[in-house]
Scaffold this motif. Structure first.
Motif, PDB file in Angstrom:
ATOM      1  N   VAL A  75       0.851  -1.176   0.000  1.00 42.97           N
ATOM      2  CA  VAL A  75       0.000   0.000   0.000  1.00 42.97           C
ATOM      3  C   VAL A  75       0.894   1.235   0.000  1.00 42.97           C
ATOM      4  O   VAL A  75       1.860   1.302   0.763  1.00 42.97           O
ATOM      5  CB  VAL A  75      -0.904   0.022   1.256  1.00 42.97           C
ATOM      6  N   LEU A  76       0.587   2.197  -0.851  1.00 42.33           N
ATOM      7  CA  LEU A  76       1.324   3.458  -0.903  1.00 42.33           C
ATOM      8  C   LEU A  76       0.421   4.563  -0.378  1.00 42.33           C
ATOM      9  O   LEU A  76      -0.732   4.684  -0.800  1.00 42.33           O
ATOM     10  CB  LEU A  76       1.749   3.780  -2.339  1.00 42.33           C
ATOM     11  N   VAL A  77       0.933   5.334   0.565  1.00 43.30           N
ATOM     12  CA  VAL A  77       0.209   6.508   1.049  1.00 43.30           C
ATOM     13  C   VAL A  77       1.160   7.698   0.997  1.00 43.30           C
ATOM     14  O   VAL A  77       2.370   7.552   1.110  1.00 43.30           O
ATOM     15  CB  VAL A  77      -0.344   6.331   2.485  1.00 43.30           C
ATOM     16  N   VAL A  78       0.580   8.862   0.813  1.00 48.05           N
ATOM     17  CA  VAL A  78       1.341  10.107   0.836  1.00 48.05           C
ATOM     18  C   VAL A  78       0.786  10.925   1.983  1.00 48.05           C
ATOM     19  O   VAL A  78      -0.425  11.166   2.060  1.00 48.05           O
ATOM     20  CB  VAL A  78       1.222  10.868  -0.498  1.00 48.05           C
ATOM     21  N   THR A  79       1.654  11.329   2.901  1.00 49.10           N
ATOM     22  CA  THR A  79       1.209  12.025   4.100  1.00 49.10           C
ATOM     23  C   THR A  79       1.950  13.343   4.267  1.00 49.10           C
ATOM     24  O   THR A  79       2.961  13.600   3.621  1.00 49.10           O
ATOM     25  CB  THR A  79       1.469  11.175   5.361  1.00 49.10           C
ATOM     26  N   ASP A  80       1.410  14.159   5.137  1.00 46.11           N
ATOM     27  CA  ASP A  80       2.105  15.334   5.642  1.00 46.11           C
ATOM     28  C   ASP A  80       2.455  14.984   7.085  1.00 46.11           C
ATOM     29  O   ASP A  80       1.563  14.693   7.887  1.00 46.11           O
ATOM     30  CB  ASP A  80       1.221  16.576   5.594  1.00 46.11           C
ATOM     31  N   ASP A  81       3.740  14.975   7.410  1.00 49.40           N
ATOM     32  CA  ASP A  81       4.200  14.544   8.729  1.00 49.40           C
ATOM     33  C   ASP A  81       4.533  15.733   9.611  1.00 49.40           C
ATOM     34  O   ASP A  81       5.129  16.707   9.157  1.00 49.40           O
ATOM     35  CB  ASP A  81       5.437  13.654   8.598  1.00 49.40           C
ATOM     36  N   VAL A  82       4.170  15.619  10.880  1.00 48.10           N
ATOM     37  CA  VAL A  82       4.386  16.686  11.857  1.00 48.10           C
ATOM     38  C   VAL A  82       5.048  16.086  13.096  1.00 48.10           C
ATOM     39  O   VAL A  82       4.582  15.076  13.614  1.00 48.10           O
ATOM     40  CB  VAL A  82       3.045  17.342  12.258  1.00 48.10           C
ATOM     41  N   SER A  83       6.121  16.710  13.553  1.00 49.78           N
ATOM     42  CA  SER A  83       6.792  16.313  14.799  1.00 49.78           C
ATOM     43  C   SER A  83       7.013  17.567  15.624  1.00 49.78           C
ATOM     44  O   SER A  83       7.617  18.524  15.151  1.00 49.78           O
ATOM     45  CB  SER A  83       8.155  15.672  14.530  1.00 49.78           C
ATOM     46  N   LYS A  84       6.527  17.541  16.846  1.00 50.77           N
ATOM     47  CA  LYS A  84       6.728  18.661  17.769  1.00 50.77           C
ATOM     48  C   LYS A  84       7.187  18.087  19.097  1.00 50.77           C
ATOM     49  O   LYS A  84       6.769  16.990  19.468  1.00 50.77           O
ATOM     50  CB  LYS A  84       5.435  19.443  17.982  1.00 50.77           C
ATOM     51  N   GLY A  85       8.010  18.837  19.789  1.00 54.66           N
ATOM     52  CA  GLY A  85       8.427  18.319  21.073  1.00 54.66           C
ATOM     53  C   GLY A  85       9.409  19.199  21.800  1.00 54.66           C
ATOM     54  O   GLY A  85       9.735  20.306  21.367  1.00 54.66           O
TER      55      GLY A  85
END
Length: 183
Positions: A75-85
């Motif tokens: 399965v191929l998905v395209v995402t917008d990734d967010v990392s905060k910390g």
């Protein structure tokens, strides 16, 4: 003079080789922006020092693939990734040849996908919400072993740690782990 601030800003660009299975067109390039800000403190002429920083990283058009156990294919998905910390570090140097470091990181990391009914946001693969570490090293200052350095550390990572980048395998999680290193 013992306190300083820092701010970092970075952008990223990575070409995408993935092809949208519905359109046959290449997925647009992955682009990102990252911000970091914090303070550094030096107390007692370097015997005790540390830092605390906040980070915010965002990437768009991140292509991910994984095996879908329900349909038996990839399965191929395209995402917008967010990392905060937040990252906190504390350094203790009681002598010139003995150092200790203590660190803690809190991270909220997820992929922004179209809303899925009854499911929380998809967590990022490998992103642990909490991690702790303690390291120490000692260098022999004199004698026939002068310069020999030894030490070790412990890293504790609390889960759940996602092990798959797609919704099909979102429940494959690691509870966490502890690592012990000696050198």
């Amino acid at each position: 003079e013992d306190v300083s601030g820092f701010v970092n800003y970075a952008t990223s660009f990575t070409g995408n080789r993935a092809v949208d299975p519905d359109t046959g067109v290449n997925i647009p390039a992955q682009v990102g922006e990252a911000y970091e800000a914090g303070i550094k403190v030096d107390i007692y002429d370097g015997i005790l020092s540390g830092s605390i920083g906040y980070f915010d990283i965002a990437k768009s058009n991140v292509s991910k693939s994984a095996f879908d156990p329900d349909f038996g294919d990839s399965v191929l998905v395209v995402t917008d990734d967010v990392s905060k910390g937040v990252e906190v570090e504390l350094f203790f140097t009681p002598t010139d040849n003995w150092q200790m470091a203590l660190a803690y990181t809190y991270m909220d990391a997820h992929a922004d996908l179209p809303p899925t009914p009854f499911l929380p946001p998809l967590p990022l693969e490998g992103a642990a919400p909490h991690s702790y570490s303690l390291w120490t090293s000692y260098s022999v200052p004199d004698g026939p072993l002068a310069g020999l350095r030894f030490g070790g550390g412990i890293v504790k990572v609390d889960g759940p740690i996602p092990q798959s980048p797609t919704n099909a395998n979102r429940w494959i999680l690691e509870d966490g782990y502890t690592e012990l290193d000696l050198f």
